[in-house]
Design a protein around this motif. Structure first.
Motif, PDB file in Angstrom:
ATOM      1  N   GLU A  75       0.771  -1.217  -0.046  1.00 41.09           N
ATOM      2  CA  GLU A  75      -0.087   0.102   0.211  1.00 41.09           C
ATOM      3  C   GLU A  75       0.726   1.450  -0.094  1.00 41.09           C
ATOM      4  O   GLU A  75       0.560   2.313  -0.423  1.00 41.09           O
ATOM      5  CB  GLU A  75      -0.930  -0.086   1.106  1.00 41.09           C
ATOM      6  CG  GLU A  75      -0.365  -0.107   2.500  1.00 41.09           C
ATOM      7  CD  GLU A  75      -1.277  -0.048   3.580  1.00 41.09           C
ATOM      8  OE1 GLU A  75      -2.150  -0.714   3.684  1.00 41.09           O
ATOM      9  OE2 GLU A  75      -1.308   0.778   4.535  1.00 41.09           O
ATOM     10  N   PHE A  76       2.039   0.980   0.505  1.00 38.13           N
ATOM     11  CA  PHE A  76       2.929   2.434   0.765  1.00 38.13           C
ATOM     12  C   PHE A  76       3.462   2.786  -0.690  1.00 38.13           C
ATOM     13  O   PHE A  76       3.417   3.928  -1.371  1.00 38.13           O
ATOM     14  CB  PHE A  76       4.103   2.183   1.620  1.00 38.13           C
ATOM     15  CG  PHE A  76       4.958   3.512   1.550  1.00 38.13           C
ATOM     16  CD1 PHE A  76       4.699   4.450   2.123  1.00 38.13           C
ATOM     17  CD2 PHE A  76       6.139   3.205   1.036  1.00 38.13           C
ATOM     18  CE1 PHE A  76       5.221   5.576   2.142  1.00 38.13           C
ATOM     19  CE2 PHE A  76       7.216   4.312   1.124  1.00 38.13           C
ATOM     20  CZ  PHE A  76       6.792   5.798   1.680  1.00 38.13           C
ATOM     21  N   HIS A  79       0.555   4.441  -2.646  1.00 43.35           N
ATOM     22  CA  HIS A  79       0.479   5.825  -2.130  1.00 43.35           C
ATOM     23  C   HIS A  79       1.355   6.976  -2.746  1.00 43.35           C
ATOM     24  O   HIS A  79       0.998   7.891  -3.305  1.00 43.35           O
ATOM     25  CB  HIS A  79       0.622   5.727  -0.544  1.00 43.35           C
ATOM     26  CG  HIS A  79       0.937   7.152   0.030  1.00 43.35           C
ATOM     27  ND1 HIS A  79      -0.082   7.919   0.228  1.00 43.35           N
ATOM     28  CD2 HIS A  79       1.954   7.685   0.504  1.00 43.35           C
ATOM     29  CE1 HIS A  79       0.470   9.023   0.827  1.00 43.35           C
ATOM     30  NE2 HIS A  79       1.739   9.016   0.833  1.00 43.35           N
ATOM     31  N   ARG A 134      13.550  10.486  -1.163  1.00 34.14           N
ATOM     32  CA  ARG A 134      13.086  10.845   0.276  1.00 34.14           C
ATOM     33  C   ARG A 134      13.012   9.612   1.007  1.00 34.14           C
ATOM     34  O   ARG A 134      13.237   9.631   2.207  1.00 34.14           O
ATOM     35  CB  ARG A 134      11.741  11.670   0.259  1.00 34.14           C
ATOM     36  CG  ARG A 134      12.091  13.079  -0.041  1.00 34.14           C
ATOM     37  CD  ARG A 134      10.699  13.963  -0.155  1.00 34.14           C
ATOM     38  NE  ARG A 134      10.144  13.611   1.381  1.00 34.14           N
ATOM     39  CZ  ARG A 134       9.042  13.873   1.735  1.00 34.14           C
ATOM     40  NH1 ARG A 134       8.097  13.902   0.731  1.00 34.14           N
ATOM     41  NH2 ARG A 134       8.596  13.945   2.912  1.00 34.14           N
ATOM     42  N   ASN A 135      12.345   8.728   0.221  1.00 29.86           N
ATOM     43  CA  ASN A 135      12.211   7.289   1.065  1.00 29.86           C
ATOM     44  C   ASN A 135      13.106   6.269   1.120  1.00 29.86           C
ATOM     45  O   ASN A 135      12.659   5.076   1.525  1.00 29.86           O
ATOM     46  CB  ASN A 135      10.786   6.770   0.892  1.00 29.86           C
ATOM     47  CG  ASN A 135       9.576   7.882   1.010  1.00 29.86           C
ATOM     48  OD1 ASN A 135       9.677   8.386   1.848  1.00 29.86           O
ATOM     49  ND2 ASN A 135       8.632   7.827  -0.045  1.00 29.86           N
TER      50      ASN A 135
ATOM     51  N   ALA B  32       8.989   3.922   6.191  1.00 30.24           N
ATOM     52  CA  ALA B  32       8.035   5.072   6.381  1.00 30.24           C
ATOM     53  C   ALA B  32       7.198   5.002   7.640  1.00 30.24           C
ATOM     54  O   ALA B  32       6.841   6.046   8.159  1.00 30.24           O
ATOM     55  CB  ALA B  32       7.398   5.107   4.836  1.00 30.24           C
ATOM     56  N   ARG B  37       6.328   8.964   8.638  1.00 24.10           N
ATOM     57  CA  ARG B  37       5.927   9.434   7.219  1.00 24.10           C
ATOM     58  C   ARG B  37       4.604   8.899   6.836  1.00 24.10           C
ATOM     59  O   ARG B  37       4.347   9.519   5.694  1.00 24.10           O
ATOM     60  CB  ARG B  37       7.046   9.387   6.662  1.00 24.10           C
ATOM     61  CG  ARG B  37       8.490  10.354   6.684  1.00 24.10           C
ATOM     62  CD  ARG B  37       9.235  10.622   5.579  1.00 24.10           C
ATOM     63  NE  ARG B  37       9.458   9.345   4.805  1.00 24.10           N
ATOM     64  CZ  ARG B  37      10.606   8.534   5.232  1.00 24.10           C
ATOM     65  NH1 ARG B  37      11.437   8.784   6.240  1.00 24.10           N
ATOM     66  NH2 ARG B  37      10.731   7.475   4.644  1.00 24.10           N
ATOM     67  N   TYR B  38       4.354   7.864   7.286  1.00 32.67           N
ATOM     68  CA  TYR B  38       3.136   6.842   6.590  1.00 32.67           C
ATOM     69  C   TYR B  38       2.324   6.224   7.598  1.00 32.67           C
ATOM     70  O   TYR B  38       3.063   5.688   8.460  1.00 32.67           O
ATOM     71  CB  TYR B  38       3.827   6.240   5.311  1.00 32.67           C
ATOM     72  CG  TYR B  38       2.600   5.247   4.858  1.00 32.67           C
ATOM     73  CD1 TYR B  38       1.479   6.166   3.870  1.00 32.67           C
ATOM     74  CD2 TYR B  38       2.313   3.912   5.008  1.00 32.67           C
ATOM     75  CE1 TYR B  38       0.586   5.160   3.475  1.00 32.67           C
ATOM     76  CE2 TYR B  38       1.249   3.264   4.532  1.00 32.67           C
ATOM     77  CZ  TYR B  38       0.255   3.998   3.504  1.00 32.67           C
ATOM     78  OH  TYR B  38      -0.504   3.256   3.098  1.00 32.67           O
ATOM     79  N   ASP B  39       1.158   6.433   7.572  1.00 28.71           N
ATOM     80  CA  ASP B  39       0.162   5.839   8.426  1.00 28.71           C
ATOM     81  C   ASP B  39      -0.447   4.681   7.777  1.00 28.71           C
ATOM     82  O   ASP B  39      -1.055   4.858   6.737  1.00 28.71           O
ATOM     83  CB  ASP B  39      -0.975   6.649   9.003  1.00 28.71           C
ATOM     84  CG  ASP B  39      -0.340   7.669  10.091  1.00 28.71           C
ATOM     85  OD1 ASP B  39       0.757   7.578  10.711  1.00 28.71           O
ATOM     86  OD2 ASP B  39      -1.142   8.687  10.203  1.00 28.71           O
TER      87      ASP B  39
END
Lengths: 141, 64
Positions: A75-76, A79, A134-135, B32, B37-39
């Motif tokens: 899911e990330f 996103h 960034r990630n 993350a 940075r991410y939920d």
């Protein structure tokens, strides 16, 4: 795009392959149709039909993104792609609105044809690259 | 939303890669979430809770 290339998921690999294939088909379609229109000068319904053909490739590219969003289990990653799309849509529409305003007052000439298509995908690739940077993850703990 | 993912993972001696493999997500996802940075979505939060064998509220805390 690079961020997705580095990803190991099957969905991401299929996404890159499909998007690349349709991108090449789009370029070929535009090139062939442009040459045909320049040489034969079609008019009326024929011209409208020819003009619609590259639009199908654009729809296909959006469909490929949709298929990726459906198939991607992470899911990330989904996103990240959604964020990239929103930036690309926002930037492209804002740029077009800015250019159209200037054009409506005859301050500038019309932009090159198909510019919005290139701006959209370049913005999407750029934002994905920034997100990937960034990630990024360092050595595992 | 705050979370204790990094601490809980460290307590168990798990790497990010190991946790990512268990959750079937990328290491970037775990990183993350840990860095806020991410939920995660509710299904992923439940998967995390199941892997740590803890109630969800012991891993994730509301900001309020």
């Amino acid at each position: 795009m690079q961020a997705i290339c580095r990803s190991q998921t099957k969905a991401a690999r299929r996404y890159v392959q499909r998007l690349g294939a349709i991108g090449l088909i789009y370029l070929a379609t535009v090139w062939v149709i442009t040459r045909y229109v320049h040489q034969h000068r079609p008019t009326g319904a024929k011209l409208f039909t020819l003009a619609a053909v590259p639009a199908f490739d654009v729809v296909a590219m959006i469909a490929v993104v949709g298929i990726y969003l459906r198939d991607e289990a992470d899911e990330f990653k989904r996103h990240e792609v959604v964020v990239s799309i929103l930036w690309a849509i926002g930037f492209t529409l804002a740029l077009m609105a800015f250019i159209d305003f200037l054009r409506s007052y005859h301050s500038i000439a019309a932009p090159p044809p198909f510019m919005e298509f290139i701006v959209f995908w370049l913005t999407m690739a750029l934002v994905q690259g920034i997100q990937s940077f960034r990630n990024r993850v360092r050595a595992d703990e | 939303m705050n979370n204790r993912l990094k601490d809980l993972r460290a307590l168990r001696g798990w790497s990010q890669a190991y946790l990512a493999e268990q959750l079937e997500v990328s290491r970037q996802s775990v990183n993350a979430i840990e860095t806020g940075r991410y939920d995660p979505s509710l299904p992923l939060a439940f998967r995390i809770a199941r892997i740590f064998a803890l109630p969800i509220e012991q891993i994730f805390e509301d900001d309020v």
